[in-house]
Design a protein around this motif. Sequence first.
Motif, PDB file in Angstrom:
ATOM      1  N   MET A   1       0.829  -1.212   0.000  1.00  0.00           N
ATOM      2  CA  MET A   1       0.000   0.000   0.000  1.00  0.00           C
ATOM      3  C   MET A   1       0.861   1.258   0.000  1.00  0.00           C
ATOM      4  SD  MET A   1      -3.055  -1.121   2.633  1.00  0.00           S
ATOM      5  CE  MET A   1      -3.998   0.400   2.450  1.00  0.00           C
ATOM      6  N   ARG A   2       1.947   1.257   0.756  1.00  0.00           N
ATOM      7  CA  ARG A   2       2.847   2.420   0.772  1.00  0.00           C
ATOM      8  C   ARG A   2       3.507   2.620  -0.588  1.00  0.00           C
ATOM      9  NH1 ARG A   2       4.134   0.625   6.098  1.00  0.00           N
ATOM     10  NH2 ARG A   2       5.870  -0.598   5.250  1.00  0.00           N
ATOM     11  N   ASN A   3       3.937   1.514  -1.185  1.00  0.00           N
ATOM     12  CA  ASN A   3       4.583   1.615  -2.494  1.00  0.00           C
ATOM     13  C   ASN A   3       3.642   2.210  -3.530  1.00  0.00           C
ATOM     14  OD1 ASN A   3       6.907   0.511  -1.450  1.00  0.00           O
ATOM     15  ND2 ASN A   3       6.468  -1.565  -2.156  1.00  0.00           N
ATOM     16  N   VAL A   4       2.390   1.752  -3.516  1.00  0.00           N
ATOM     17  CA  VAL A   4       1.394   2.287  -4.455  1.00  0.00           C
ATOM     18  C   VAL A   4       1.153   3.764  -4.180  1.00  0.00           C
ATOM     19  CG1 VAL A   4      -1.034   2.198  -5.122  1.00  0.00           C
ATOM     20  CG2 VAL A   4       0.267   0.073  -4.876  1.00  0.00           C
ATOM     21  N   TRP A   5       1.043   4.121  -2.905  1.00  0.00           N
ATOM     22  CA  TRP A   5       0.735   5.503  -2.515  1.00  0.00           C
ATOM     23  C   TRP A   5       1.843   6.456  -2.953  1.00  0.00           C
ATOM     24  CZ3 TRP A   5      -3.645   7.600  -0.638  1.00  0.00           C
ATOM     25  CH2 TRP A   5      -3.592   8.858  -0.046  1.00  0.00           C
TER      26      TRP A   5
ATOM     27  N   ALA B   1      -2.828   3.344   6.372  1.00  0.00           N
ATOM     28  CA  ALA B   1      -2.296   2.292   7.238  1.00  0.00           C
ATOM     29  C   ALA B   1      -3.456   1.537   7.858  1.00  0.00           C
ATOM     30  CB  ALA B   1      -1.404   2.893   8.321  1.00  0.00           C
ATOM     31  N   ILE B   2      -3.322   0.230   7.942  1.00  0.00           N
ATOM     32  CA  ILE B   2      -4.362  -0.615   8.516  1.00  0.00           C
ATOM     33  C   ILE B   2      -3.930  -1.064   9.908  1.00  0.00           C
ATOM     34  CG2 ILE B   2      -5.625  -2.788   8.299  1.00  0.00           C
ATOM     35  CD1 ILE B   2      -5.340  -2.594   5.299  1.00  0.00           C
ATOM     36  N   VAL B   3      -4.789  -0.866  10.882  1.00  0.00           N
ATOM     37  CA  VAL B   3      -4.558  -1.401  12.229  1.00  0.00           C
ATOM     38  C   VAL B   3      -5.362  -2.693  12.352  1.00  0.00           C
ATOM     39  CG1 VAL B   3      -4.914  -1.029  14.692  1.00  0.00           C
ATOM     40  CG2 VAL B   3      -4.105   0.847  13.254  1.00  0.00           C
ATOM     41  N   ALA B   4      -4.668  -3.787  12.599  1.00  0.00           N
ATOM     42  CA  ALA B   4      -5.338  -5.097  12.638  1.00  0.00           C
ATOM     43  C   ALA B   4      -4.763  -5.948  13.755  1.00  0.00           C
ATOM     44  CB  ALA B   4      -5.207  -5.796  11.293  1.00  0.00           C
ATOM     45  N   LYS B   5      -4.950  -5.508  14.986  1.00  0.00           N
ATOM     46  CA  LYS B   5      -4.547  -6.303  16.134  1.00  0.00           C
ATOM     47  C   LYS B   5      -5.670  -7.220  16.607  1.00  0.00           C
ATOM     48  CE  LYS B   5      -0.536  -4.426  16.309  1.00  0.00           C
ATOM     49  NZ  LYS B   5       0.659  -5.216  15.959  1.00  0.00           N
ATOM     50  N   SER B   6      -6.896  -6.898  16.233  1.00  0.00           N
ATOM     51  CA  SER B   6      -8.057  -7.696  16.637  1.00  0.00           C
ATOM     52  C   SER B   6      -8.205  -8.899  15.714  1.00  0.00           C
ATOM     53  CB  SER B   6      -9.335  -6.853  16.590  1.00  0.00           C
ATOM     54  OG  SER B   6      -9.580  -6.410  15.261  1.00  0.00           O
ATOM     55  N   PRO B   7      -8.691 -10.026  16.252  1.00  0.00           N
ATOM     56  CA  PRO B   7      -8.921 -11.198  15.394  1.00  0.00           C
ATOM     57  C   PRO B   7      -9.866 -10.898  14.237  1.00  0.00           C
ATOM     58  CG  PRO B   7      -9.032 -11.819  17.713  1.00  0.00           C
ATOM     59  CD  PRO B   7      -8.951 -10.321  17.674  1.00  0.00           C
ATOM     60  N   ALA B   8     -10.853 -10.030  14.460  1.00  0.00           N
ATOM     61  CA  ALA B   8     -11.830  -9.714  13.413  1.00  0.00           C
ATOM     62  C   ALA B   8     -11.150  -9.037  12.222  1.00  0.00           C
ATOM     63  CB  ALA B   8     -12.938  -8.822  13.979  1.00  0.00           C
TER      64      ALA B   8
ATOM     65  N   GLU C   1     -20.380  -0.625   8.663  1.00  0.00           N
ATOM     66  CA  GLU C   1     -20.961   0.641   9.093  1.00  0.00           C
ATOM     67  C   GLU C   1     -20.147   1.812   8.562  1.00  0.00           C
ATOM     68  OE1 GLU C   1     -21.206   0.648  13.332  1.00  0.00           O
ATOM     69  OE2 GLU C   1     -22.547  -1.089  13.440  1.00  0.00           O
ATOM     70  N   THR C   2     -20.729   2.992   8.617  1.00  0.00           N
ATOM     71  CA  THR C   2     -20.023   4.184   8.187  1.00  0.00           C
ATOM     72  C   THR C   2     -18.781   4.398   9.039  1.00  0.00           C
ATOM     73  OG1 THR C   2     -20.200   6.568   7.837  1.00  0.00           O
ATOM     74  CG2 THR C   2     -21.443   5.673   9.671  1.00  0.00           C
ATOM     75  N   GLY C   3     -17.677   4.739   8.387  1.00  0.00           N
ATOM     76  CA  GLY C   3     -16.460   5.074   9.114  1.00  0.00           C
ATOM     77  C   GLY C   3     -15.582   3.922   9.528  1.00  0.00           C
ATOM     78  N   VAL C   4     -15.883   2.687   9.084  1.00  0.00           N
ATOM     79  CA  VAL C   4     -15.064   1.549   9.514  1.00  0.00           C
ATOM     80  C   VAL C   4     -13.803   1.381   8.680  1.00  0.00           C
ATOM     81  CG1 VAL C   4     -16.958   0.229  10.527  1.00  0.00           C
ATOM     82  CG2 VAL C   4     -16.403  -0.076   8.093  1.00  0.00           C
ATOM     83  N   GLY C   5     -13.724   2.034   7.515  1.00  0.00           N
ATOM     84  CA  GLY C   5     -12.538   1.921   6.678  1.00  0.00           C
ATOM     85  C   GLY C   5     -12.723   1.050   5.462  1.00  0.00           C
ATOM     86  N   LYS C   6     -13.880   1.154   4.818  1.00  0.00           N
ATOM     87  CA  LYS C   6     -14.142   0.315   3.636  1.00  0.00           C
ATOM     88  C   LYS C   6     -13.218   0.699   2.473  1.00  0.00           C
ATOM     89  CE  LYS C   6     -18.612   1.225   3.777  1.00  0.00           C
ATOM     90  NZ  LYS C   6     -18.753   1.836   5.123  1.00  0.00           N
ATOM     91  N   GLU C   7     -12.992   2.005   2.285  1.00  0.00           N
ATOM     92  CA  GLU C   7     -12.083   2.415   1.213  1.00  0.00           C
ATOM     93  C   GLU C   7     -10.663   1.936   1.492  1.00  0.00           C
ATOM     94  OE1 GLU C   7     -10.254   6.431  -0.892  1.00  0.00           O
ATOM     95  OE2 GLU C   7     -12.253   6.547   0.032  1.00  0.00           O
ATOM     96  N   LEU C   8     -10.268   1.907   2.749  1.00  0.00           N
ATOM     97  CA  LEU C   8      -8.932   1.431   3.117  1.00  0.00           C
ATOM     98  C   LEU C   8      -8.744  -0.023   2.690  1.00  0.00           C
ATOM     99  CD1 LEU C   8      -6.363   2.324   4.621  1.00  0.00           C
ATOM    100  CD2 LEU C   8      -7.393   1.436   6.712  1.00  0.00           C
ATOM    101  N   ILE C   9      -9.759  -0.842   2.897  1.00  0.00           N
ATOM    102  CA  ILE C   9      -9.684  -2.248   2.497  1.00  0.00           C
ATOM    103  C   ILE C   9      -9.687  -2.356   0.969  1.00  0.00           C
ATOM    104  CG2 ILE C   9     -10.872  -4.470   2.581  1.00  0.00           C
ATOM    105  CD1 ILE C   9      -9.398  -3.606   5.158  1.00  0.00           C
ATOM    106  N   ALA C  10     -10.455  -1.505   0.303  1.00  0.00           N
ATOM    107  CA  ALA C  10     -10.449  -1.494  -1.168  1.00  0.00           C
ATOM    108  C   ALA C  10      -9.052  -1.153  -1.689  1.00  0.00           C
ATOM    109  CB  ALA C  10     -11.478  -0.495  -1.695  1.00  0.00           C
ATOM    110  N   ARG C  11      -8.378  -0.206  -1.051  1.00  0.00           N
ATOM    111  CA  ARG C  11      -7.018   0.149  -1.451  1.00  0.00           C
ATOM    112  C   ARG C  11      -6.059  -1.025  -1.223  1.00  0.00           C
ATOM    113  NH1 ARG C  11      -5.933   5.308  -2.763  1.00  0.00           N
ATOM    114  NH2 ARG C  11      -7.505   6.900  -2.300  1.00  0.00           N
ATOM    115  N   ALA C  12      -6.290  -1.764  -0.137  1.00  0.00           N
ATOM    116  CA  ALA C  12      -5.441  -2.927   0.135  1.00  0.00           C
ATOM    117  C   ALA C  12      -5.626  -3.992  -0.943  1.00  0.00           C
ATOM    118  CB  ALA C  12      -5.771  -3.503   1.514  1.00  0.00           C
TER     119      ALA C  12
END
Length: 516
Positions: A188-192, A206-213, A236-247
């Motif tokens: 993601m950083r390289n693309v950015w 940046a994705i924060v993923a310390k939770s199992p979910a 839900e709104t604000g959860v980071g859907k675009e962030l996952i799309a970028r990933a």
Amino acid sequence: MSEHDFSQISPVFFLQTFILELMHACEQKGGDYCESLIEHIAKSAGLYFEQTYRAEYGKRDELDRESYIDLILALKNHIGGNFSLASVDAGTVTVVNSRCPFGERVTNFPELCRMTSSVFGGIAARNFGYAKVEIKRSIARQHGGCEVCIHTDRSSAAGKPGLEYRRQDQPDESREMAELHSRIEERMRNVWWSKPKHQSIKPPPAIVAKSPAMQKVLQQVEIVAPTRATVLVNGETGVGKELIARAIHAMSERGHRPFVAINCGAIPESLIESALFGHEKGAFTGALEVHQGFFERAEGGTLFLDEVDTLSQAAQTRLLRVLQEGEMERVGGKHTLSVDVRIVSACNRPLQQAVEQGLFRQDLFYRLNVVKLWIPPLAQRPEDLPHLVQLILQRLSEKYARPRHTVSREVMNQIRAYRWPGNVRELENTLERSFLFSPGNELTHLELDQPATAAVAQDWNSHRQQILDAAEQTFLKQALQHHRGDVKQVAADMNLTPRAVYGKLKKYGISAGQFK
């Protein structure tokens, strides 16, 4: 410390305070190093406790299940807990606790439970080869008691939440997850940074993923990204859907091509077709030249359609043709254009609902819903909170050229207890507001848009009761206003006795007199 007399401070209380401050300091520093340091300390301490137990009881071989249970219960109870065995199944040991060894100050400080997990898990892994520790209930999360399951059978533990532990001769999946996370963020950083326009605007995603979910989401991203499948992201709104799309885009072979994001709900219905597919001269009044839409700008790359459920019927028809045939025409155009774009779409509600209501084409839904990803709300990702807070504060420090801030323990407790209906976006806005008005380098006050609720509200039954209580309060106030404070008439409306109504008024702190 008001609940303790200074003259009666004990060695246990002294060490408990040090542990709490260590946890808070590590939380403030953020990063994987501090997290791994806490786990390393807990595992090392667990090894020492185990060696002490072995020496006292003459245990030389690997501990059997009975000895393991005896060790972990005695360990916690000797330092002030009230642990007992709840059940023993073929691959799971469940223990419960009604008194936390760390005292009342543990409330809203669940990282201490991780230390318990590491002690329990490390000892179990050394003797059984594998362990997963699942904390079902926790006093630290205001559940009124603790319930901890130690799963020692890998197959039965599959799919259950919790931290995993392995003997050194066993493969370490937690390390594999950390490596996956690093790979995704690096891509993601390289693309950015390959896009010059981003270099002076804002930091890379940046994705924060310390939770199992969230870790499960990353695993799904790795699987689906290299394919050509369309992806529908729900959350839900604000959860980071675009962030996952970028990933997904970054991890695909299209990563070097454009990523174009569009919020369909923000474009007027009369302009959405032109925005997506472009238009040609004469298509409508004022259309003087050829205009390339988002599809043409995303050629060879990925097009992210947020709030896709708001598309007009005409736009849905055009989109369906692109997905089926790989072709489109500009609005007012006469030539068919070939399109090579991967579609990742998103919506805040299940798209199936819009189909059932006749607002969205079913055939288009099937085309978009080849792979469905669900991003959990922040309330279901408590492990991510400290890391998100530190990431946001770091970015605010860079944005406003001010020293990096920390948060007080009271503020962190507020953050943990609040449900964050706006999710990460609301957390960002709230921290930015507090950051700007903070006189020092520590945030000691947090202005929340809604009253904070205890973390126990994450439990469905509690959440449902909160909704019912709120509805009941609203009805009581409206009925009292309508009947000018006459409790007898309110009781008749509710089919209750006046005494019962008075009980409810007392429960909610409502005075009937103020409505007379």
